[in-house]
Design a protein around this motif. Structure first.
Motif, PDB file in Angstrom:
ATOM      1  N   ARG A 253     -23.040 -47.350  30.147  1.00  0.00           N
ATOM      2  CA  ARG A 253     -23.416 -48.505  29.338  1.00  0.00           C
ATOM      3  C   ARG A 253     -22.283 -49.543  29.257  1.00  0.00           C
ATOM      4  NH1 ARG A 253     -26.843 -47.723  24.581  1.00  0.00           N
ATOM      5  NH2 ARG A 253     -25.953 -45.635  24.361  1.00  0.00           N
ATOM      6  N   THR A 278     -25.826 -43.694  34.051  1.00  0.00           N
ATOM      7  CA  THR A 278     -26.290 -42.915  32.894  1.00  0.00           C
ATOM      8  C   THR A 278     -27.653 -43.464  32.473  1.00  0.00           C
ATOM      9  OG1 THR A 278     -25.309 -44.437  31.297  1.00  0.00           O
ATOM     10  CG2 THR A 278     -23.921 -42.602  32.051  1.00  0.00           C
ATOM     11  N   ARG A 279     -28.297 -42.713  31.618  1.00  0.00           N
ATOM     12  CA  ARG A 279     -29.601 -43.186  31.135  1.00  0.00           C
ATOM     13  C   ARG A 279     -29.441 -44.483  30.338  1.00  0.00           C
ATOM     14  NH1 ARG A 279     -34.044 -39.495  28.097  1.00  0.00           N
ATOM     15  NH2 ARG A 279     -34.684 -40.999  26.570  1.00  0.00           N
ATOM     16  N   GLN A 292     -30.538 -42.644  37.979  1.00  0.00           N
ATOM     17  CA  GLN A 292     -30.104 -41.894  36.784  1.00  0.00           C
ATOM     18  C   GLN A 292     -29.686 -40.468  37.124  1.00  0.00           C
ATOM     19  OE1 GLN A 292     -32.588 -42.182  33.246  1.00  0.00           O
ATOM     20  NE2 GLN A 292     -32.081 -40.076  32.736  1.00  0.00           N
ATOM     21  N   VAL A 293     -28.523 -40.101  36.588  1.00  0.00           N
ATOM     22  CA  VAL A 293     -27.995 -38.748  36.795  1.00  0.00           C
ATOM     23  C   VAL A 293     -28.079 -38.011  35.464  1.00  0.00           C
ATOM     24  CG1 VAL A 293     -25.884 -37.456  37.315  1.00  0.00           C
ATOM     25  CG2 VAL A 293     -26.424 -39.509  38.628  1.00  0.00           C
ATOM     26  N   GLN A 295     -29.949 -34.648  32.919  1.00  0.00           N
ATOM     27  CA  GLN A 295     -31.051 -33.730  32.616  1.00  0.00           C
ATOM     28  C   GLN A 295     -32.410 -34.300  33.032  1.00  0.00           C
ATOM     29  OE1 GLN A 295     -31.344 -33.007  28.412  1.00  0.00           O
ATOM     30  NE2 GLN A 295     -33.322 -32.012  28.628  1.00  0.00           N
ATOM     31  N   THR A 296     -32.626 -35.576  32.751  1.00  0.00           N
ATOM     32  CA  THR A 296     -33.915 -36.178  33.096  1.00  0.00           C
ATOM     33  C   THR A 296     -33.786 -37.098  34.305  1.00  0.00           C
ATOM     34  OG1 THR A 296     -33.440 -37.681  31.266  1.00  0.00           O
ATOM     35  CG2 THR A 296     -35.101 -36.007  30.879  1.00  0.00           C
ATOM     36  N   SER A 311     -19.755 -41.731  28.355  1.00  0.00           N
ATOM     37  CA  SER A 311     -19.231 -40.962  27.213  1.00  0.00           C
ATOM     38  C   SER A 311     -19.217 -39.459  27.488  1.00  0.00           C
ATOM     39  CB  SER A 311     -20.062 -41.257  25.960  1.00  0.00           C
ATOM     40  OG  SER A 311     -21.414 -40.916  26.181  1.00  0.00           O
ATOM     41  N   GLN A 315     -26.686 -34.360  27.932  1.00  0.00           N
ATOM     42  CA  GLN A 315     -27.778 -34.581  28.896  1.00  0.00           C
ATOM     43  C   GLN A 315     -27.236 -35.140  30.214  1.00  0.00           C
ATOM     44  OE1 GLN A 315     -27.748 -35.918  25.804  1.00  0.00           O
ATOM     45  NE2 GLN A 315     -29.503 -35.092  24.688  1.00  0.00           N
ATOM     46  N   HIS A 316     -26.117 -35.845  30.154  1.00  0.00           N
ATOM     47  CA  HIS A 316     -25.515 -36.356  31.390  1.00  0.00           C
ATOM     48  C   HIS A 316     -24.735 -35.231  32.089  1.00  0.00           C
ATOM     49  CE1 HIS A 316     -24.194 -39.435  34.171  1.00  0.00           C
ATOM     50  NE2 HIS A 316     -23.000 -38.855  34.141  1.00  0.00           N
ATOM     51  N   ASN A 330     -12.248 -43.747  30.807  1.00  0.00           N
ATOM     52  CA  ASN A 330     -12.885 -44.148  29.551  1.00  0.00           C
ATOM     53  C   ASN A 330     -11.799 -44.663  28.626  1.00  0.00           C
ATOM     54  OD1 ASN A 330     -14.214 -44.023  26.899  1.00  0.00           O
ATOM     55  ND2 ASN A 330     -15.816 -42.913  28.004  1.00  0.00           N
ATOM     56  N   ASP A 348      -9.204 -49.168  30.476  1.00  0.00           N
ATOM     57  CA  ASP A 348     -10.340 -50.088  30.514  1.00  0.00           C
ATOM     58  C   ASP A 348     -10.848 -50.174  31.967  1.00  0.00           C
ATOM     59  OD1 ASP A 348     -12.010 -52.305  30.616  1.00  0.00           O
ATOM     60  OD2 ASP A 348     -10.925 -53.318  29.004  1.00  0.00           O
ATOM     61  N   LEU A 349     -12.115 -49.847  32.148  1.00  0.00           N
ATOM     62  CA  LEU A 349     -12.662 -49.827  33.519  1.00  0.00           C
ATOM     63  C   LEU A 349     -12.567 -51.194  34.190  1.00  0.00           C
ATOM     64  CD1 LEU A 349     -15.868 -51.048  33.921  1.00  0.00           C
ATOM     65  CD2 LEU A 349     -16.283 -49.222  32.330  1.00  0.00           C
TER      66      LEU A 349
HETATM   67  C1  LIG Z   1     -34.165 -35.869  26.021  1.00  0.00           C
HETATM   68  C2  LIG Z   1     -33.008 -36.704  26.505  1.00  0.00           C
HETATM   69  C3  LIG Z   1     -32.738 -36.733  27.851  1.00  0.00           C
HETATM   70  C4  LIG Z   1     -31.657 -37.489  28.318  1.00  0.00           C
HETATM   71  N1  LIG Z   1     -31.405 -37.485  29.667  1.00  0.00           N
HETATM   72  C5  LIG Z   1     -30.310 -38.163  30.100  1.00  0.00           C
HETATM   73  C6  LIG Z   1     -29.955 -38.132  31.479  1.00  0.00           C
HETATM   74  O1  LIG Z   1     -30.644 -37.561  32.329  1.00  0.00           O
HETATM   75  N2  LIG Z   1     -28.844 -38.795  31.869  1.00  0.00           N
HETATM   76  C7  LIG Z   1     -28.032 -39.485  30.975  1.00  0.00           C
HETATM   77  O2  LIG Z   1     -27.025 -40.056  31.403  1.00  0.00           O
HETATM   78  N3  LIG Z   1     -28.369 -39.526  29.683  1.00  0.00           N
HETATM   79  C8  LIG Z   1     -29.477 -38.902  29.227  1.00  0.00           C
HETATM   80  N4  LIG Z   1     -29.797 -38.991  27.895  1.00  0.00           N
HETATM   81  C9  LIG Z   1     -29.041 -39.932  27.047  1.00  0.00           C
HETATM   82  C10 LIG Z   1     -27.711 -39.382  26.564  1.00  0.00           C
HETATM   83  O3  LIG Z   1     -27.903 -38.685  25.366  1.00  0.00           O
HETATM   84  C11 LIG Z   1     -26.716 -40.555  26.288  1.00  0.00           C
HETATM   85  O4  LIG Z   1     -27.305 -41.448  25.383  1.00  0.00           O
HETATM   86  C12 LIG Z   1     -26.304 -41.330  27.525  1.00  0.00           C
HETATM   87  O5  LIG Z   1     -25.898 -40.453  28.556  1.00  0.00           O
HETATM   88  C13 LIG Z   1     -25.137 -42.253  27.159  1.00  0.00           C
HETATM   89  O6  LIG Z   1     -24.836 -43.076  28.244  1.00  0.00           O
HETATM   90  P1  LIG Z   1     -23.405 -43.773  28.361  1.00  0.00           P
HETATM   91  O7  LIG Z   1     -22.364 -42.731  28.449  1.00  0.00           O
HETATM   92  O8  LIG Z   1     -23.514 -44.782  29.440  1.00  0.00           O
HETATM   93  O9  LIG Z   1     -23.302 -44.627  27.017  1.00  0.00           O
HETATM   94  P2  LIG Z   1     -22.469 -44.411  25.712  1.00  0.00           P
HETATM   95  O10 LIG Z   1     -22.733 -43.105  25.109  1.00  0.00           O
HETATM   96  O11 LIG Z   1     -22.715 -45.602  24.886  1.00  0.00           O
HETATM   97  O12 LIG Z   1     -20.949 -44.392  26.203  1.00  0.00           O
HETATM   98  C14 LIG Z   1     -20.282 -45.474  26.705  1.00  0.00           C
HETATM   99  C15 LIG Z   1     -18.827 -45.043  26.914  1.00  0.00           C
HETATM  100  O13 LIG Z   1     -18.131 -46.073  27.553  1.00  0.00           O
HETATM  101  C16 LIG Z   1     -16.832 -46.159  26.974  1.00  0.00           C
HETATM  102  N5  LIG Z   1     -16.367 -47.528  27.196  1.00  0.00           N
HETATM  103  C17 LIG Z   1     -16.799 -48.668  26.588  1.00  0.00           C
HETATM  104  N6  LIG Z   1     -16.188 -49.748  27.122  1.00  0.00           N
HETATM  105  C18 LIG Z   1     -15.346 -49.271  28.085  1.00  0.00           C
HETATM  106  C19 LIG Z   1     -14.458 -49.894  28.979  1.00  0.00           C
HETATM  107  N7  LIG Z   1     -14.311 -51.228  29.023  1.00  0.00           N
HETATM  108  N8  LIG Z   1     -13.740 -49.112  29.823  1.00  0.00           N
HETATM  109  C20 LIG Z   1     -13.867 -47.755  29.813  1.00  0.00           C
HETATM  110  N9  LIG Z   1     -14.700 -47.122  28.970  1.00  0.00           N
HETATM  111  C21 LIG Z   1     -15.448 -47.868  28.126  1.00  0.00           C
HETATM  112  C22 LIG Z   1     -17.014 -45.798  25.534  1.00  0.00           C
HETATM  113  O14 LIG Z   1     -15.795 -45.281  24.998  1.00  0.00           O
HETATM  114  C23 LIG Z   1     -18.087 -44.723  25.632  1.00  0.00           C
HETATM  115  O15 LIG Z   1     -17.509 -43.422  25.728  1.00  0.00           O
HETATM  116  C24 LIG Z   1     -30.869 -38.250  27.411  1.00  0.00           C
HETATM  117  C25 LIG Z   1     -31.152 -38.189  26.051  1.00  0.00           C
HETATM  118  C26 LIG Z   1     -32.201 -37.426  25.601  1.00  0.00           C
HETATM  119  C27 LIG Z   1     -32.481 -37.384  24.121  1.00  0.00           C
END
Ligand SMILES: Cc1cc2nc3c(=O)[nH]c(=O)nc-3n(C[C@H](O)[C@H](O)[C@H](O)COP(=O)(O)OP(=O)(O)OC[C@H]3O[C@@H](n4cnc5c(N)ncnc54)[C@H](O)[C@@H]3O)c2cc1C
Length: 364
Positions: A253, A278-279, A292-293, A295-296, A311, A315-316, A330, A348-349
């Motif tokens: 994200r 990520t999702r 998407q990588v 569980q789902t 993060s 699920q990831h 991160n 910072d990415l």
């Molecule tokens: C039933 C179910 C199934 C799911 N299946 C999946 C699945 O298959 N795959 C999946 O990925 N998710 C899945 N999810 C969602 C999962 O729970 C998380 O919400 C999702 O993985 C979070 O994605 P994220 O890490 O991109 O976002 P976030 O959790 O928002 O994390 C973003 C991260 O980026 C970091 N960050 C922010 N800015 C910067 C920067 N400039 N430089 C470096 N780091 C930074 C933050 O510190 C944070 O750790 C599922 C959820 C459910 C309920």
């Protein structure tokens, strides 16, 4: 009032799984000591058998020391015949390649393919029916199980014996051992990243399975089929397939936009890897959902997995934990991804990726 024996019988029919009540293990209906004979629903593309299907053969091979393995290929035209010829020598344990050549199988309609598996099964007795845990396999095999009124065992990661398997539960946080005691064939979908293909010796390479064309004159599709093929959109990219790539670069994200996500794509290109997401990144619309990588999404097990701004939600992690080396970048030092990463960089990415791009040599 139901007796315990009656209740057990009803439960066994419903689940076909190991049932043990008060230490009383009931009847085992299937005789697994007989010779294991396995039918694998193969996947192929552009005249080539997919790597995941070969991993499924590896899994089938571990069911028993003496087993016969048949690969079922369906489709139409010359690319099907090319794939069949390649399938015949894809692994020394394949004994037969069955080819269903008809325009009925031109499109991956699960109902039609499930009928085909049942049609082939009726002609010969198979103790096991397998497919990979791909979106295609997961679409077809449960339908086959429904036709046969048996319970499939999905996402198998380890085979302990011909009727005992390990599969993940609770998003991969626990492993569950399932013993199949059902009356019908044992239906399994295989998590192929858990069954790597080892190189075969030159001797076994020359072993070729027989190829048989299936007589489809009696094959009938459902006249009241509820689905119809609309179309398929394929991403035109030279990048490797996400499910089998040796390097995967994933963005989360934190990338914040479609435009920024291109940084991930460029880095993947430079490293000859596939792009993952990520999702949260998919839901935000930065990339299509086939990237998407987790569980789902797709389960990956590359040699190198790099996660930027991810993060590390369970699920990831469920989709990446078999990767050989995990690198995480991160800006939050407490991010859960660092608990599974082999190498972690707090940063910072938006600074790290440009620096990496600069320091990495140009792709030849
Ligand atoms: C039933 C179910 C199934 C799911 N299946 C999946 C699945 O298959 N795959 C999946 O990925 N998710 C899945 N999810 C969602 C999962 O729970 C998380 O919400 C999702 O993985 C979070 O994605 P994220 O890490 O991109 O976002 P976030 O959790 O928002 O994390 C973003 C991260 O980026 C970091 N960050 C922010 N800015 C910067 C920067 N400039 N430089 C470096 N780091 C930074 C933050 O510190 C944070 O750790 C599922 C959820 C459910 C309920």
């Amino acid at each position: 009032m139901m007796t315990r024996a009656f209740l057990l019988k009803a439960l066994m029919k419903k689940t076909n799984h190991l049932i043990s009540l008060n230490g009383f293990r009931s009847f085992s209906i299937t005789n697994f000591s007989r010779c294991i004979s396995t039918l694998i629903l193969a996947e192929h593309e552009n005249g080539c058998i997919k790597a995941q299907t070969v991993s499924t053969v590896v899994a089938a091979n571990s069911l028993s020391e003496s087993s016969s393995i048949s690969l079922l290929l369906a489709g139409s035209g010359s690319s099907l015949q090319e794939a069949a010829s390649q399938a015949a020598s894809c692994h020394p344990s394949v004994s037969e390649v069955l080819v269903a050549d008809s325009d009925k199988f031109e499109y991956p309609l699960a109902e039609t393919w499930a009928k085909l598996v049942d049609f082939v099964r009726k002609q010969r007795e198979y103790s096991h029916i397998l497919a990979c845990s791909s979106s295609f396999g997961k679409n077809v095999l449960p339908r086959v199980a429904a036709i046969l009124d048996v319970s499939p065992v999905t996402d198998v990661v380890k085979i302990l014996g011909s009727n005992e398997f390990i599969r993940p539960i609770y998003a991969g946080n626990a492993l569950c051992t399932v013993r199949y005691t059902g009356p019908g064939p044992c239906i399994l979908t295989i998590r192929t990243t858990s069954f790597p293909v080892t190189p075969v010796t030159a001797d076994s390479e020359s072993k070729k399975a027989t190829i048989s064309q299936i007589d489809l004159s009696d094959f009938k599709e459902d006249s009241d089929r509820k689905s119809r093929y609309v179309g398929q959109s394929v991403q035109d990219t030279e990048r490797p397939d996400l499910g089998s790539a040796r390097v995967v670069i994933t963005g989360g994200r934190a990338l914040k936009s479609v435009e920024n996500f291109k940084m991930i794509e460029k880095l993947a290109e430079k490293l000859g890897g596939a792009v993952g997401a990520t999702r949260a990144a998919v839901d935000a619309g930065y990339v299509p959902n086939d990237l998407q990588v987790g569980q789902t999404g797709k389960i990956v097990a590359p040699e190198l997995y790099m996660a930027f701004g991810v993060s590390g939600a369970i699920q990831h992690i469920a989709g990446i934990k078999d990767s050989k080396v995990i690198v995480a970048v991160n800006k939050d030092s407490d991010a859960p991804i660092f608990q599974v990463a082999d190498y972690g960089l707090v940063g910072d990415l938006f600074e790290v990726i440009p620096e990496l791009m600069e320091k990495l040599p140009e792709k030849k």
